[in-house]
Design a protein around this motif. Structure first.
Motif, mmCIF file in Angstrom:
data_model
loop_
_atom_site.group_PDB
_atom_site.id
_atom_site.type_symbol
_atom_site.label_atom_id
_atom_site.label_comp_id
_atom_site.label_asym_id
_atom_site.label_seq_id
_atom_site.Cartn_x
_atom_site.Cartn_y
_atom_site.Cartn_z
ATOM 1 N N THR A 198 0.826 -1.209 0.000
ATOM 2 C CA THR A 198 0.000 0.000 0.000
ATOM 3 C C THR A 198 0.857 1.254 0.000
ATOM 4 O OG1 THR A 198 -1.797 -1.117 1.169
ATOM 5 C CG2 THR A 198 -1.751 1.291 1.274
ATOM 6 N N ALA A 199 1.881 1.275 0.860
ATOM 7 C CA ALA A 199 2.757 2.443 0.944
ATOM 8 C C ALA A 199 3.485 2.683 -0.370
ATOM 9 C CB ALA A 199 3.760 2.263 2.080
ATOM 10 N N MET A 200 3.953 1.613 -1.000
ATOM 11 C CA MET A 200 4.696 1.766 -2.245
ATOM 12 C C MET A 200 3.793 2.222 -3.382
ATOM 13 S SD MET A 200 7.680 1.257 -1.237
ATOM 14 C CE MET A 200 8.536 1.317 -2.803
ATOM 15 N N ARG A 201 2.570 1.709 -3.426
ATOM 16 C CA ARG A 201 1.641 2.137 -4.476
ATOM 17 C C ARG A 201 1.288 3.616 -4.317
ATOM 18 N NH1 ARG A 201 -0.323 -3.159 -3.714
ATOM 19 N NH2 ARG A 201 -1.787 -2.469 -2.111
ATOM 20 N N LEU A 202 1.044 4.031 -3.088
ATOM 21 C CA LEU A 202 0.752 5.444 -2.842
ATOM 22 C C LEU A 202 1.940 6.321 -3.227
ATOM 23 C CD1 LEU A 202 -1.062 5.252 0.618
ATOM 24 C CD2 LEU A 202 -2.070 6.019 -1.541
ATOM 25 N N SER A 203 3.135 5.866 -2.869
ATOM 26 C CA SER A 203 4.338 6.638 -3.168
ATOM 27 C C SER A 203 4.567 6.763 -4.664
ATOM 28 C CB SER A 203 5.550 5.978 -2.500
ATOM 29 O OG SER A 203 6.732 6.697 -2.781
ATOM 30 N N MET A 204 4.406 5.661 -5.388
ATOM 31 C CA MET A 204 4.623 5.682 -6.833
ATOM 32 C C MET A 204 3.609 6.586 -7.532
ATOM 33 S SD MET A 204 7.271 3.960 -7.689
ATOM 34 C CE MET A 204 8.374 2.647 -7.147
ATOM 35 N N ALA A 205 2.347 6.488 -7.127
ATOM 36 C CA ALA A 205 1.308 7.307 -7.758
ATOM 37 C C ALA A 205 1.535 8.788 -7.481
ATOM 38 C CB ALA A 205 -0.068 6.874 -7.259
ATOM 39 N N ALA A 206 1.807 9.117 -6.221
ATOM 40 C CA ALA A 206 2.028 10.519 -5.864
ATOM 41 C C ALA A 206 3.287 11.061 -6.525
ATOM 42 C CB ALA A 206 2.122 10.660 -4.348
ATOM 43 N N SER A 207 4.333 10.245 -6.577
ATOM 44 C CA SER A 207 5.587 10.683 -7.199
ATOM 45 C C SER A 207 5.396 10.954 -8.684
ATOM 46 C CB SER A 207 6.672 9.624 -6.991
ATOM 47 O OG SER A 207 6.978 9.473 -5.619
ATOM 48 N N ALA A 208 4.581 10.134 -9.345
ATOM 49 C CA ALA A 208 4.315 10.358 -10.768
ATOM 50 C C ALA A 208 3.644 11.709 -10.982
ATOM 51 C CB ALA A 208 3.436 9.233 -11.318
ATOM 52 N N VAL A 209 2.685 12.036 -10.120
ATOM 53 C CA VAL A 209 2.008 13.337 -10.218
ATOM 54 C C VAL A 209 3.008 14.469 -10.007
ATOM 55 C CG1 VAL A 209 0.263 14.837 -9.174
ATOM 56 C CG2 VAL A 209 -0.222 12.408 -9.510
ATOM 57 N N VAL A 210 3.876 14.311 -9.016
ATOM 58 C CA VAL A 210 4.859 15.355 -8.704
ATOM 59 C C VAL A 210 5.826 15.563 -9.865
ATOM 60 C CG1 VAL A 210 6.816 15.941 -7.218
ATOM 61 C CG2 VAL A 210 4.698 15.065 -6.214
ATOM 62 N N LEU A 211 6.287 14.480 -10.474
ATOM 63 C CA LEU A 211 7.240 14.606 -11.577
ATOM 64 C C LEU A 211 6.599 15.283 -12.789
ATOM 65 C CD1 LEU A 211 9.133 11.190 -11.401
ATOM 66 C CD2 LEU A 211 9.851 13.413 -10.515
ATOM 67 N N ILE A 212 5.354 14.937 -13.064
ATOM 68 C CA ILE A 212 4.644 15.607 -14.158
ATOM 69 C C ILE A 212 4.484 17.092 -13.851
ATOM 70 C CG2 ILE A 212 2.413 15.775 -15.345
ATOM 71 C CD1 ILE A 212 2.180 12.713 -14.982
ATOM 72 N N TRP A 213 4.113 17.394 -12.614
ATOM 73 C CA TRP A 213 3.958 18.791 -12.192
ATOM 74 C C TRP A 213 5.268 19.555 -12.339
ATOM 75 C CZ3 TRP A 213 6.122 21.408 -7.888
ATOM 76 C CH2 TRP A 213 5.551 22.662 -7.609
ATOM 77 N N ALA A 214 6.376 18.927 -11.961
ATOM 78 C CA ALA A 214 7.674 19.593 -12.043
ATOM 79 C C ALA A 214 8.014 19.969 -13.480
ATOM 80 C CB ALA A 214 8.759 18.695 -11.451
ATOM 81 N N VAL A 215 7.771 19.054 -14.406
ATOM 82 C CA VAL A 215 8.059 19.345 -15.813
ATOM 83 C C VAL A 215 7.155 20.470 -16.321
ATOM 84 C CG1 VAL A 215 7.995 18.414 -18.157
ATOM 85 C CG2 VAL A 215 8.936 17.037 -16.289
ATOM 86 N N LEU A 216 5.881 20.421 -15.964
ATOM 87 C CA LEU A 216 4.951 21.470 -16.396
ATOM 88 C C LEU A 216 5.351 22.828 -15.823
ATOM 89 C CD1 LEU A 216 1.556 19.555 -16.016
ATOM 90 C CD2 LEU A 216 2.720 20.171 -18.149
#
Length: 235
Positions: A198-216
């Motif tokens: 559960t922790a890893m899935r939450l981390s991966m999903a949130a990190s993906a959002v953050v990385l997309i946000w950073a590029v934008l």
């Protein structure tokens, strides 16, 4: 005007569009086949990994670059409420980078040394080595949880700053808040359950959002740079 804000905006773009992919690729190079909450299986995989040092160094450099992008972003807000929130976010940025350094020292260096010693040991020495590696692992989990909480609060602050700025579209602020709140959940889950599924899935999903946000954000800063003067005001 000295053009400081313009230069920072462009540097921030480079930091964001390089840092986000670097962090992603480095994370993908990290051993991910074994259950990270199963100590023996995970340690065996880590001991056999030849890219361990490079993947962790890449992760740390990626976080440094994302931190630099946030510092640059703070210089692009107009004076007032948005800039005030961004200045508070700078404190969180510095704290997050320091936390990331501590995490990589434990995970990227200390844990690797211990799992290598465990893999090479036998008998009573092997039993002692695995217990020591497990202790180092618990320190890693604690630092990873605190890094998530520190970085997510920083993102939330920058998200609020973005929502209050006329220089950034509100949807960018919303994405930042979403990523930050996701990391809050991931950090809390890591603190409570370790590197559980559960922790890893939450981390991966949130990190993906953050990385997309950073590029934008990086792309938007490049577009914004010509409109900035040395004091952060529009020309």
């Amino acid at each position: 005007m000295d053009g400081t804000s313009q230069t920072l905006a462009r540097l921030g773009t480079v930091a964001a569009v390089v840092g986000a992919p670097l962090l992603l690729v480095s994370t993908l190079l990290h051993p991910l086949q074994s259950d990270p909450n199963d100590g023996l299986l995970a340690f065996a995989e880590y001991a056999a990994d030849s890219f361990w040092l490079w993947s962790h160094l890449g992760q740390f450099l990626g976080i440094i670059l994302l931190g630099a992008a946030l510092v640059a972003m703070a210089a692009t807000f107009e004076p007032g409420r948005a800039a005030a929130w961004a200045r508070i976010g700078l404190v969180g940025t510095a704290a997050s980078i320091a936390m990331a350094a501590a995490l990589q020292a434990v995970d990227g260096v200390a844990l690797k040394v211990m799992v290598d010693r465990w893999a090479a040991a036998s008998g009573d020495e092997r039993a002692l080595a695995v217990e020591t590696a497990f202790a180092v692992r618990q320190i890693e989990i604690g630092l990873a949880s605190l890094l998530s909480l520190s970085f997510d609060l920083t993102l939330i602050v920058f998200g609020i700053a973005t929502l209050g700025s006329r220089r950034y579209p509100r949807w960018l602020g919303g994405i930042g808040l979403l990523g930050g709140l996701g990391l809050v959940a991931a950090g809390a889950a890591q603190g409570a359950t370790g590197f559980s599924g559960t922790a890893m899935r939450l981390s991966m999903a949130a990190s993906a959002v953050v990385l997309i946000w950073a590029v934008l954000i990086g792309v938007h800063m490049w577009w914004l740079a010509p409109e900035l003067t040395g004091d952060g005001d529009f020309t």
